[in-house]
Design a protein around this motif. Structure first.
Motif, PDB file in Angstrom:
ATOM      1  N   THR A 190      13.234   0.330  -6.319  1.00  0.00           N
ATOM      2  CA  THR A 190      12.051  -0.135  -5.596  1.00  0.00           C
ATOM      3  C   THR A 190      12.155   0.142  -4.095  1.00  0.00           C
ATOM      4  N   SER A 191      13.346  -0.117  -3.531  1.00  0.00           N
ATOM      5  CA  SER A 191      13.504   0.019  -2.070  1.00  0.00           C
ATOM      6  C   SER A 191      13.161   1.437  -1.617  1.00  0.00           C
ATOM      7  N   LEU A 192      13.567   2.412  -2.411  1.00  0.00           N
ATOM      8  CA  LEU A 192      13.283   3.803  -2.060  1.00  0.00           C
ATOM      9  C   LEU A 192      11.778   4.081  -2.196  1.00  0.00           C
ATOM     10  N   GLY A 193      11.204   3.624  -3.295  1.00  0.00           N
ATOM     11  CA  GLY A 193       9.778   3.803  -3.539  1.00  0.00           C
ATOM     12  C   GLY A 193       8.934   3.214  -2.424  1.00  0.00           C
ATOM     13  N   GLN A 194       9.326   2.024  -1.951  1.00  0.00           N
ATOM     14  CA  GLN A 194       8.563   1.337  -0.900  1.00  0.00           C
ATOM     15  C   GLN A 194       8.454   2.199   0.365  1.00  0.00           C
ATOM     16  N   ARG A 195       9.528   2.952   0.640  1.00  0.00           N
ATOM     17  CA  ARG A 195       9.530   3.767   1.873  1.00  0.00           C
ATOM     18  C   ARG A 195       8.529   4.913   1.813  1.00  0.00           C
ATOM     19  N   GLY A 196       8.241   5.383   0.599  1.00  0.00           N
ATOM     20  CA  GLY A 196       7.352   6.532   0.450  1.00  0.00           C
ATOM     21  C   GLY A 196       5.885   6.209   0.624  1.00  0.00           C
ATOM     22  N   VAL A 197       5.533   4.938   0.734  1.00  0.00           N
ATOM     23  CA  VAL A 197       4.120   4.545   0.716  1.00  0.00           C
ATOM     24  C   VAL A 197       3.320   5.159   1.870  1.00  0.00           C
ATOM     25  N   TYR A 198       3.999   5.409   2.980  1.00  0.00           N
ATOM     26  CA  TYR A 198       3.299   5.960   4.152  1.00  0.00           C
ATOM     27  C   TYR A 198       2.770   7.370   3.890  1.00  0.00           C
ATOM     28  N   THR A 199       3.304   8.033   2.872  1.00  0.00           N
ATOM     29  CA  THR A 199       2.850   9.400   2.602  1.00  0.00           C
ATOM     30  C   THR A 199       1.588   9.417   1.737  1.00  0.00           C
ATOM     31  N   SER A 200       1.144   8.250   1.265  1.00  0.00           N
ATOM     32  CA  SER A 200      -0.077   8.229   0.454  1.00  0.00           C
ATOM     33  C   SER A 200      -1.308   8.218   1.359  1.00  0.00           C
ATOM     34  N   PRO A 201      -2.283   9.108   1.096  1.00  0.00           N
ATOM     35  CA  PRO A 201      -3.493   9.121   1.933  1.00  0.00           C
ATOM     36  C   PRO A 201      -4.364   7.875   1.720  1.00  0.00           C
ATOM     37  N   PHE A 202      -4.038   7.080   0.711  1.00  0.00           N
ATOM     38  CA  PHE A 202      -4.875   5.907   0.413  1.00  0.00           C
ATOM     39  C   PHE A 202      -4.350   4.602   1.004  1.00  0.00           C
ATOM     40  N   LEU A 203      -3.217   4.693   1.721  1.00  0.00           N
ATOM     41  CA  LEU A 203      -2.627   3.452   2.237  1.00  0.00           C
ATOM     42  C   LEU A 203      -3.588   2.694   3.157  1.00  0.00           C
ATOM     43  N   ASP A 204      -4.241   3.417   4.084  1.00  0.00           N
ATOM     44  CA  ASP A 204      -5.139   2.738   5.038  1.00  0.00           C
ATOM     45  C   ASP A 204      -6.272   2.029   4.319  1.00  0.00           C
ATOM     46  N   VAL A 205      -6.825   2.706   3.315  1.00  0.00           N
ATOM     47  CA  VAL A 205      -7.928   2.120   2.555  1.00  0.00           C
ATOM     48  C   VAL A 205      -7.462   0.802   1.939  1.00  0.00           C
ATOM     49  N   ARG A 206      -6.283   0.846   1.341  1.00  0.00           N
ATOM     50  CA  ARG A 206      -5.753  -0.351   0.688  1.00  0.00           C
ATOM     51  C   ARG A 206      -5.555  -1.482   1.700  1.00  0.00           C
ATOM     52  N   LEU A 207      -4.901  -1.168   2.814  1.00  0.00           N
ATOM     53  CA  LEU A 207      -4.560  -2.239   3.760  1.00  0.00           C
ATOM     54  C   LEU A 207      -5.814  -2.921   4.319  1.00  0.00           C
ATOM     55  N   LYS A 208      -6.896  -2.143   4.469  1.00  0.00           N
ATOM     56  CA  LYS A 208      -8.147  -2.747   4.973  1.00  0.00           C
ATOM     57  C   LYS A 208      -8.714  -3.753   3.974  1.00  0.00           C
ATOM     58  N   LYS A 209      -8.502  -3.460   2.684  1.00  0.00           N
ATOM     59  CA  LYS A 209      -9.101  -4.314   1.648  1.00  0.00           C
ATOM     60  C   LYS A 209      -8.279  -5.571   1.344  1.00  0.00           C
ATOM     61  N   ILE A 210      -7.007  -5.579   1.748  1.00  0.00           N
ATOM     62  CA  ILE A 210      -6.099  -6.630   1.271  1.00  0.00           C
ATOM     63  C   ILE A 210      -6.528  -8.064   1.647  1.00  0.00           C
TER      64      ILE A 210
END
Ligand code: PMV
Length: 327
Positions: A190-210
């Motif tokens: 999980t720790s490694l996976g968590q670091r990769g999240v910044y490379t997803s183009p959808f991260l900003d969309v998600r964070l706005k909705k949270i």
């Protein structure tokens, strides 16, 4: 005697923690909501002693010497630092459920270690302080400390990122059926996976909705609106999966068997059986339903050959001290 034992539940997140804004402090990119699980438990005994020259760790009878021991030692260091002592510790831990298959054994494991370790040294922390300390070892562990339904506030620094109970465990009679399709351990931690999240183009969309999604899930629990709740948590796990699938390198934790169970869950709903799925970082699913329906659902699931084991839990208390030491 500098010895203590704690029992901690694992928890299932309804709004997920996926991505960190500070690695060292494990500050999450967003707040999350979870429920403690009565039948996914870790019991841990910690004893500090001048007779020991190194920390040791045994999990389910197996002596651990790999990086899991280092992670436990690092957390013991945080606890030792509070008391300003240097005694080494013997740690023995038992999980009553499979590890590293997406069932959050690090949440229950580090919650139990935090309470047993501090209590063995006579350190008195408030529940909030315990959640902050547990968070440093494993983010989701902070949510296993308080009772029942729990919110982890993302915070902006070490002291503002903590977890608290938002509804007691008896607030809502729902059930969680863990459906195990494979006991294979995950290959990407999980720790490694968590670091990769910044490379997803959808991260900003998600964070706005949270923030809006957190309010909606809290409202659905408060109103005990199961259909609304189920729709929200299912969509949330798929959203987390989309972030994983669109990270570089992409992450896929689900197996074909997992998708077979997901299709069956949809079929059950078409047959007017209210049941919804959610999952973490593994191939195994959590099915959420009303407590009154759980036996019916489990007996129907048994006809799927993909399912190896089912573990039923109800909302439960958080981490507690017990007198039943493991050694
Ligand atoms: O605490 P970690 O680093 O094991 O992360 C857990 C993340 C998820 O289980 C996928 C989601 C969550 O909020 O529990």
């Amino acid at each position: 005697m500098l010895k203590s034992t704690a029992v901690a539940p694992s928890n299932i997140a309804f709004i997920k923690y996926w991505g960190r804004k500070n690695e060292e402090l494990r500050l999450p990119l967003n707040g999350s909501i979870s429920m403690n699980l009565s039948n996914l438990l870790t019991t841990t005994t910690v004893e500090f002693s001048p007779a020991l020259n190194k920390d040791s760790l045994t999990i389910n009878g197996k002596i651990i010497t790999d990086k899991s021991l280092q992670r436990v030692s690092d957390h013991l260091d945080r606890i030792r630092q509070i008391k300003k002592i240097n005694l080494k510790a013997k740690v023995v831990s038992e999980n009553n459920f499979p590890q590293s298959t997406g069932l959050s054994s690090s949440a229950s494991g580090f919650a139990a270690l935090t309470l047993a370790g501090t209590s063995a040294l006579g350190i008195k922390l408030t529940e909030k302080e315990l959640t902050i300390l547990a968070r440093l070892a494993s983010g989701s562990a902070c949510r296993s400390i308080p009772d029942g339904f729990v919110q982890w506030h993302e915070g902006h620094d070490h002291f503002s990122s903590y977890a608290e109970s938002i509804f007691p465990s008896d607030y809502w009679q729902i059930a969680d059926a863990v459906v195990i399709v494979s006991l294979e351990k995950k290959t990407v931690p999980t720790s490694l996976g968590q670091r990769g999240v910044y490379t997803s183009p959808f991260l900003d969309v998600r964070l706005k909705k949270i923030p809006g999604k957190i309010n909606l899930v809290k409202k659905a629990i408060r109103m005990r609106n199961f259909t609304r709740f189920g729709e929200l948590i299912e969509a949330e796990s798929l959203e987390m999966m989309s972030l994983m699938a669109t990270s570089r390198p992409p992450l896929f934790y689900l197996y074909p068997e997992t998708l077979t169970v997901i299709s069956y869950v949809r079929q059950l709903r078409e047959e007017s059986m209210p049941v919804y799925f959610t999952f973490n970082t593994g191939q195994n699913l959590h099915l959420i339903c009303m407590k009154k329906d759980v036996n019916d659902i489990v007996s129907r699931l048994k006809k799927l050959s993909e399912i190896k084991q089912i573990i039923i839990s109800y909302p439960s208390a958080g981490t507690k001290i017990t007198g039943r030491h493991l050694f």
